[in-house]
Design a protein around this motif. Structure first.
Motif, mmCIF file in Angstrom:
data_model
loop_
_atom_site.group_PDB
_atom_site.id
_atom_site.type_symbol
_atom_site.label_atom_id
_atom_site.label_comp_id
_atom_site.label_asym_id
_atom_site.label_seq_id
_atom_site.Cartn_x
_atom_site.Cartn_y
_atom_site.Cartn_z
ATOM 1 N N PHE A 24 -16.275 104.687 146.626
ATOM 2 C CA PHE A 24 -16.290 105.788 145.498
ATOM 3 C C PHE A 24 -15.811 107.113 146.305
ATOM 4 N N ILE A 25 -16.556 107.258 147.325
ATOM 5 C CA ILE A 25 -16.199 108.478 147.899
ATOM 6 C C ILE A 25 -14.569 108.451 148.720
ATOM 7 N N LEU A 28 -12.501 109.231 145.825
ATOM 8 C CA LEU A 28 -12.407 110.614 145.478
ATOM 9 C C LEU A 28 -11.365 111.264 146.347
ATOM 10 N N ARG A 29 -11.576 111.102 147.552
ATOM 11 C CA ARG A 29 -10.657 111.820 148.824
ATOM 12 C C ARG A 29 -9.363 111.408 148.487
ATOM 13 N N ARG A 31 -8.082 111.004 145.662
ATOM 14 C CA ARG A 31 -7.508 111.926 144.463
ATOM 15 C C ARG A 31 -7.301 113.387 144.835
ATOM 16 N N GLN A 32 -8.368 113.799 145.806
ATOM 17 C CA GLN A 32 -8.321 115.098 146.048
ATOM 18 C C GLN A 32 -7.210 115.372 146.675
ATOM 19 N N GLU A 35 -4.022 115.581 144.496
ATOM 20 C CA GLU A 35 -3.941 116.764 143.811
ATOM 21 C C GLU A 35 -3.534 118.037 144.433
ATOM 22 N N GLU B 20 -17.271 119.372 154.918
ATOM 23 C CA GLU B 20 -17.343 118.624 153.829
ATOM 24 C C GLU B 20 -18.059 117.668 153.590
ATOM 25 N N PHE B 23 -20.748 117.276 151.130
ATOM 26 C CA PHE B 23 -20.488 117.162 149.771
ATOM 27 C C PHE B 23 -20.574 115.514 149.495
ATOM 28 N N VAL B 27 -22.626 113.455 146.806
ATOM 29 C CA VAL B 27 -22.054 112.535 145.968
ATOM 30 C C VAL B 27 -23.135 111.213 146.099
ATOM 31 N N GLN B 53 -15.745 110.049 138.456
ATOM 32 C CA GLN B 53 -14.645 110.700 139.569
ATOM 33 C C GLN B 53 -14.378 112.051 139.144
ATOM 34 N N ASP B 54 -14.257 112.334 137.693
ATOM 35 C CA ASP B 54 -13.821 113.485 136.986
ATOM 36 C C ASP B 54 -14.717 114.553 137.336
ATOM 37 N N PHE B 56 -17.044 114.601 139.818
ATOM 38 C CA PHE B 56 -17.143 115.049 140.990
ATOM 39 C C PHE B 56 -15.996 115.834 141.564
ATOM 40 N N MET B 57 -14.822 115.607 140.918
ATOM 41 C CA MET B 57 -13.475 116.413 141.282
ATOM 42 C C MET B 57 -13.849 117.826 140.847
ATOM 43 N N TYR B 60 -16.211 119.535 143.108
ATOM 44 C CA TYR B 60 -15.681 119.880 144.282
ATOM 45 C C TYR B 60 -14.956 121.111 144.355
ATOM 46 N N LYS B 61 -14.253 121.417 142.988
ATOM 47 C CA LYS B 61 -13.417 122.674 142.747
ATOM 48 C C LYS B 61 -14.222 123.696 142.839
#
Lengths: 135, 178
Positions: A24-25, A28-29, A31-32, A35, B20, B23, B27, B53-54, B56-57, B60-61
């Motif tokens: 999952f992480i 997520l990374r 996806r980050q 972006e 990091e 974080f 999670v 995921q949304d 946690f995104m 993060y921001k």
């Protein structure tokens, strides 16, 4: 009402286990990063647009009105307007300037029609003088 | 909802300092709760994972600006609720379509029957006004108290109770009519 509540709470019950934390992480990374790349692309695009816009504005601002042609003979404070085609309205000061010099100047400045006028009126003037003298 | 362990605040401060890995630990700690919350709403593992995921995104921001004025779990629940509300609104019509495509009632398969009921329920919830929908979601999916719901949503405890009562009444009407 309580029975209904219990019924719908019962519907919510779920025994499914969650996703693996490590994967999952990792997702997520990923996806980050995607972006971040998208944001960088947007920023670069915007900077490029702003730069082109600025250069365009600076360039177009150079297209100002063409400066008026310098009046070469106007250094001297004079009422004479040399580029006025109506030579008959010239001031008396005109007589002190050599006609040949002035004609040459006019030819050099490619003011053909004005030059022709000048020649015509110069001849007229001389002929008039000759005529008056003859009288 | 339990009180924040000091660990959450420590992890947040470390993350705000630039670590990091803190974080990632955050999670790991809250993933099951968040996933479980969305699984109850969506009944679909993949969708629940995407929504998690949304969340946690967004976390993060925005976590760098977290000022510790409320507890972290309240903050997280708020994000969960907003994300769930957006999903429900987006999929309102899709949810109705799923109902049309669901197998006929009367089959002997009990799991299908249960699935039908859940879809009907969430279709009914999606039709509720936003405040009622939020209160119902938090109450029935996570069994939160009215006090906790009022902290998360910013409404009073009394208002939370009234909204819940109206929502249940409305849901009963919708489900009984269907």
């Amino acid at each position: 009402m309580i029975d209904f509540e219990n019924r719908i709470i019962g519907m919510m019950h779920s025994e499914s286990s969650g996703p693996d934390a490590a994967s999952f992480i990792a997702k997520l990374r990923g996806r980050q990063e995607k972006e971040m790349m998208r944001n960088n692309r947007l920023r670069s695009g915007f900077s490029a647009f702003a730069f082109i816009f600025l250069v365009g504005m600076l360039t177009t601002s150079q297209f100002v009105e063409l400066p008026k042609q310098d009046i070469y003979w106007s250094e001297v404070d004079s009422n004479i307007e040399y580029f006025d085609t109506d030579f008959l309205t010239f001031d008396q000061g005109y007589d002190t300037i050599s006609d040949e010099e002035f004609t040459l100047f006019m030819i050099e400045e490619t003011n053909i029609w004005d030059t022709e006028d000048l020649i015509y009126f110069n001849e007229l003037y001389e002929n008039t003088n000759v005529y008056e003298v003859s009288l | 909802m339990t009180n924040d362990m000091p660990e959450d605040n420590d992890l947040i401060r470390e993350f705000q300092s630039g670590d990091e890995k803190s974080f990632d630990k955050l999670v790991e700690k809250h993933l099951q709760n968040v996933f479980g919350f969305f699984l109850k709403i969506t009944s679909d593992k993949m969708t629940a994972e995407d929504l998690a995921q949304d969340v946690f995104m967004k976390l993060y921001k925005n976590l760098r600006n977290f000022r510790h004025e409320s507890s972290f779990s309240t903050y997280l629940f708020r994000i969960n609720t907003n994300t769930a509300n957006s999903w429900i609104t987006r999929n309102k019509w899709k949810n109705i379509l799923h109902l049309d495509q669901a197998p006929e009632r009367g089959e002997l398969d009990r799991s299908t029957d249960k699935e039908w009921e859940r879809k009907e329920l969430w279709d009914g919830i999606s039709r509720l006004p936003k405040k009622q929908r939020t209160v119902v979601m938090l109450r029935i999916s996570d069994d939160l108290s009215y006090k906790e719901i009022s902290e998360i949503t910013g409404i009073s405890v009394g208002s939370a109770k009234v909204n819940y009562h109206h929502a249940i009444k409305r849901l009963k009407g919708i489900l009984d009519n269907d």
